[in-house]
Design an enzyme around this catalytic site. Structure first.
Site, short mmCIF file in Angstrom:
data_model
loop_
_atom_site.label_atom_id
_atom_site.label_comp_id
_atom_site.label_asym_id
_atom_site.label_seq_id
_atom_site.Cartn_x
_atom_site.Cartn_y
_atom_site.Cartn_z
N GLU A 110 0.79 -1.23 0.00
CA GLU A 110 0.00 0.00 0.00
C GLU A 110 0.83 1.28 0.00
OE1 GLU A 110 -3.23 0.22 -0.30
OE2 GLU A 110 -3.71 -1.92 -0.16
N SER A 146 -48.37 -26.29 44.59
CA SER A 146 -47.83 -26.63 45.91
C SER A 146 -46.34 -26.38 46.05
CB SER A 146 -48.13 -28.09 46.23
OG SER A 146 -49.51 -28.28 46.42
#
Length: 833
Positions: free
Chosen positions: A115, A412
């Site tokens: 680059e 219960s």
């Protein structure tokens, strides 16, 4: 003469030609000078115009600010309790921040080689490349790409997002790049660039690329892999190796070009080049069986974690829900959860197994299918280890999680936390306290109808609290709630376990008939104190959250709520009684309450079943010394379960718990100091008397646990020895007391029970349903058959209690697991009986 004249004439002609040529030359020169002057003037004018324009472009350009340099839209990560990655949370971009020390030099050099080979030698702009690019632009009349951008210029473009192909943008970009070079080091520029670049498919930065392409952290990349990643940024759609075989080939060619450039620029040796060229690139393909989520569908656990992190961020930092979500989905957070992936895997498998939901075998509509949910807690930390929120594979994010978000009646399973635990803790009852399980009438709207009823429509009579819990007797729970505990105390204890029922307080609440239901998360957390020495721990799904820099922004363990709910002795006594539920009570069917490890050894467990009215819901909340688990089974639209479905919640609990305990050693529940043992009579709750061992149903003497100081001191006065005439019966078929006129052949001496508080039935047809009624002494009723002279009187010493003390004791009873709905008035509102 003639020749002289000719010569003169010739010279004259030549002179004329020379003059003519000189005139042309002078004219041409003048024209050239004029043109040059014009071009210089135009050039100067153009240069002046261009220079002025450039100056204007520069003045109008904004410098890159520190805020712009900060990386946003970072991917967040979620980990399990052992630090293994569960999933990634991405906003619009998949970007993972990587620091300078974790980026290998080979990756830096690969980018620089392809680059910007002069990166370390320019001040933001490479002059030669810039001029060439400008000339190309002019020659091609603005159609050519510049191609002269440095890494610094590319960083500027990534930060500003300006992609215009104009002189203005290029001039401003160059100036901004030079400004960046003055304010940042080369390493800072390169690091920022490498964290921003796009590598395709919503993937940004080299760390995300390393994970996507090679399933590695960037610090572990080889030279060949570094060059591969550096090659993608030119055109991700063309070079991304994960997209296709063609792309993989393109990426390999680009990688070799980069490696050659690195070799030519002296960044790698020939040997390194050769090895990298020869290395096979192993492109990663995600396995659907991995722990890391392989689709966009999150687990129930991850859904819940994200809602909790959002809530806690809002509370701690006083921000909106949207702001909290931005932080979660774009902030690069690391969320450390409490999930045990092994446990979660077991739950995933069991809840997606059709064999565990046989009712769904022929039903394809999810709304009509049976559903289930379960949650597992570590009782010593409050950390959630696993959860599952429905039957079947999860198909969307943030769907209904029945483990944490539904509201259903608990039946219960609510009794231990609403009635028995509080009453034991306050010293109002002991496991040996006896309550008379006989028909009672607590519904003011139906004063002649027994309420509550027991599931089998029978009544056990005198029963201890231990029996009441083991057999899940509604009458016993209702009497303890009404006669001993009271609604206010029940509500107070429930609040300690983070269940707010301040607007309730009816007797139906004691039986699990609630206005607002509960879920496995609430129920499992409420049972934690029974294992954890009486201490409630807020259930948590994560321990901490860090930001992108590793700073802790949420510490859940520090903020975790802790409440002392019960004494240690209370927790032990409740656990002891609930162990009977799984060994001989409502959870003992087919050994479903029993948990074994892989060696076949039994690991102690305890718990409580729950069934709602008309069998709409089935629950089991059970625990071992290792884990608490709460499971639920029912339908989205409540309907009565078939008999084959009655044990599905318990079966699911059993399957999951057996598997997660397979590698664990046998460990018993801890017995605290302050616990004593006493032999008692199970029908009086007192010390055994002379006749307790002779109860007609068998020996009534048992060993019971007590908190020290609550053990009984009185002797049983329930069992009595009496002489009766076996030929003379009362209206219930019981033998009457013998008189002096009864023949010896008809008189028999037997042990009976006598209720401390006589029971006078409102409805004599129900007496036959009281299971101990036949064993009760018919007090005051004597033989009427043998009284020819009409002289009736008790023979001396016809009844003996076998005790030197008299004591009234408490009432008692037993029953079967069958919770009842709230009592309602004509408007459908709950009323206090």
């Amino acid at each position: 003469m003639k020749s002289k004249e000719n010569t003169a004439a010739g010279r004259s002609e030549q002179n004329k030609k020379k003059k003519k040529k000189s005139t042309y030359s002078l004219f041409a020169l003048a024209v050239i000078k004029t043109v040059v002057i014009i071009f210089i003037s135009i050039g100067c004018t153009f240069a002046g115009i261009l220079g002025g324009a450039c100056l204007g472009y520069i003045k109008s350009a904004d410098a890159i600010t520190p805020d712009q340099l900060e990386l946003t839209k970072l991917t967040s990560f979620i980990y399990d309790k052992d630090g293994a990655e569960l999933t990634q949370i991405k906003g619009s971009e998949n970007r993972v921040l990587v620091v300078h020390s974790e980026i290998p030099d080979n990756l830096r050099n690969a980018f620089i080689a392809i680059e910007d080979k002069n990166f370390y030698n320019h001040g933001g702009v490479d002059s030669k490349r810039f001029i060439k690019a400008a000339i190309s632009y002019i020659i091609h009349f603005g159609d050519a790409s510049f191609g002269g951008s440095t890494i610094t210029q590319q960083l500027v473009k990534n930060i500003t997002g300006n992609q215009d192909s104009t002189i203005k943008r290029k001039v401003q970009e160059a100036w901004q790049a030079m400004q960046l070079e003055r304010n940042l080091s080369k390493d800072q520029i390169l690091d920022n660039y490498m964290n921003r670049i796009t590598t395709g498919s919503g993937c940004y930065g080299v760390q995300a690329a390393a994970r996507k392409f090679f399933n590695k952290d960037v610090k572990d990349l080889s030279l060949a892999e570094c060059a591969s990643i550096a090659g993608v940024t030119k055109s991700p759609g063309y070079y991304d190796p994960t997209l296709s075989e063609g792309n993989k080939k393109n990426n390999k060619e680009r990688q070799e070009t980069i490696l050659q450039a690195m070799l030519d620029q002296g960044k790698i040796t020939q040997n390194e080049y050769n090895e990298a060229i020869g290395e096979e690139l192993k492109i990663y393909k995600k396995d659907t069986d991995e722990n890391v989520s392989s689709s966009n569908v999150q687990s129930y656990f991850v859904d819940y974690v994200l809602t909790q992190v959002q809530k806690d961020l809002m509370e701690k930092y006083n921000i909106s829900g949207d702001a909290a979500n931005i932080k979660i989905y774009n902030g690069g957070l690391k969320i450390y959860t409490t999930q045990d992936t092994k446990i979660q895997k077991v739950m995933n498998e069991e809840f997606t197994n059709i064999e565990n939901f046989p009712a769904n075998a022929k039903i394809s509509n999810p709304d009509m299918q049976a559903q289930g949910a379960m949650l597992i807690l570590d009782p010593y930390t409050g950390q959630i280890r696993g959860m599952y929120g429905a039957y079947g594979a999860k198909k969307g994010n943030f769907t209904l999680n029945r483990a944490t978000s539904m509201k259903r009646q608990p039946g219960s399973s609510f009794k231990p936390i609403a009635v028995y635990g509080p009453a034991i803790d306050l010293g109002l009852i002991t496991p040996a306290t006896v309550v008379d399980d006989v028909p009672i009438y607590l519904d003011p709207q139906h004063p002649t109808t027994p309420y509550p009823k027991n599931s089998e429509s029978t009544f056990k009579g005198l029963s201890t609290i231990r029996t009441g819990i083991k057999s899940s007797i509604n009458v016993v729970a209702a009497k303890v709630f009404m006669d001993y505990l009271g609604a206010d105390k029940s509500i107070e204890y429930l609040k300690k376990a983070n269940i707010d029922r301040s607007k309730e307080g009816y007797v139906s609440m004691a039986l699990g008939g609630l206005n607002e239901g509960v879920n496995p998360l609430l129920m499992s957390a409420a049972y934690v104190p029974f294992v954890n020495d009486g201490v409630y721990l807020e259930p948590i799904s994560y321990t901490k959250v860090t930001d992108e820099s590793g700073n802790v922004i949420l510490d859940k363990t520090q903020a975790q709520q802790k409440n002392i709910v019960y004494k240690e002795t209370t927790a032990f006594l409740m656990t002891s009684m609930m162990r009977d539920v799984v060994t001989a009570g409502t959870a003992a069917s087919n050994g479903l309450g029993t948990v074994k490890n892989s060696a076949g050894k039994v690991i102690p467990t305890a718990g409580k079943t729950g069934t709602t009215n008309d069998n709409y819901d089935k629950w089991f909340v059970g625990f071992s010394p290792y884990y608490v688990g709460a499971s639920w089974y029912g339908y989205n639209n409540p309907k009565s379960l078939k008999s084959s479905e009655y044990y599905q919640a318990l079966k699911m609990w059993n399957k999951v718990m057996n598997r997660i305990h397979s590698d664990l050693e046998v460990k018993d529940f801890k017995q605290p100091d302050g616990i004593v043992k006493k032999s008692i009579c199970i029908y009086s709750g007192k010390l055994p008397g002379k006749y307790c061992s002779q109860d007609p149903r068998g020996n009534a003497i048992r060993t019971e646990y007590f908190a020290k100081g609550t053990e009984p001191t009185d002797t049983c006065d329930v069992h009595v020895l009496a002489k009766v005439d076996t030929t003379s019966k009362d209206i219930y078929g019981r033998p009457l007391l013998a008189t002096q006129y009864c023949p010896e052949s008809a008189v028999q001496e037997k042990v009976f029970i006598q209720r401390p508080v006589p029971y006078l039935p409102k409805d004599t047809s129900l007496v036959s349903k009281i299971l101990d009624w036949m064993y009760e002494l018919p007090q005051g009723e004597y033989c009427t058959k043998h009284n020819a002279s009409n002289v009736v009187g008790p023979p001396a010493g016809s009844v003996s209690t076998g005790s030197s003390e008299a004591s009234h004791g408490n009432q008692g009873g037993t029953g079967i697991d069958s919770p009842l709905p709230p009592l309602q008035d004509d408007n459908g509102s709950d009323v206090i009986p």
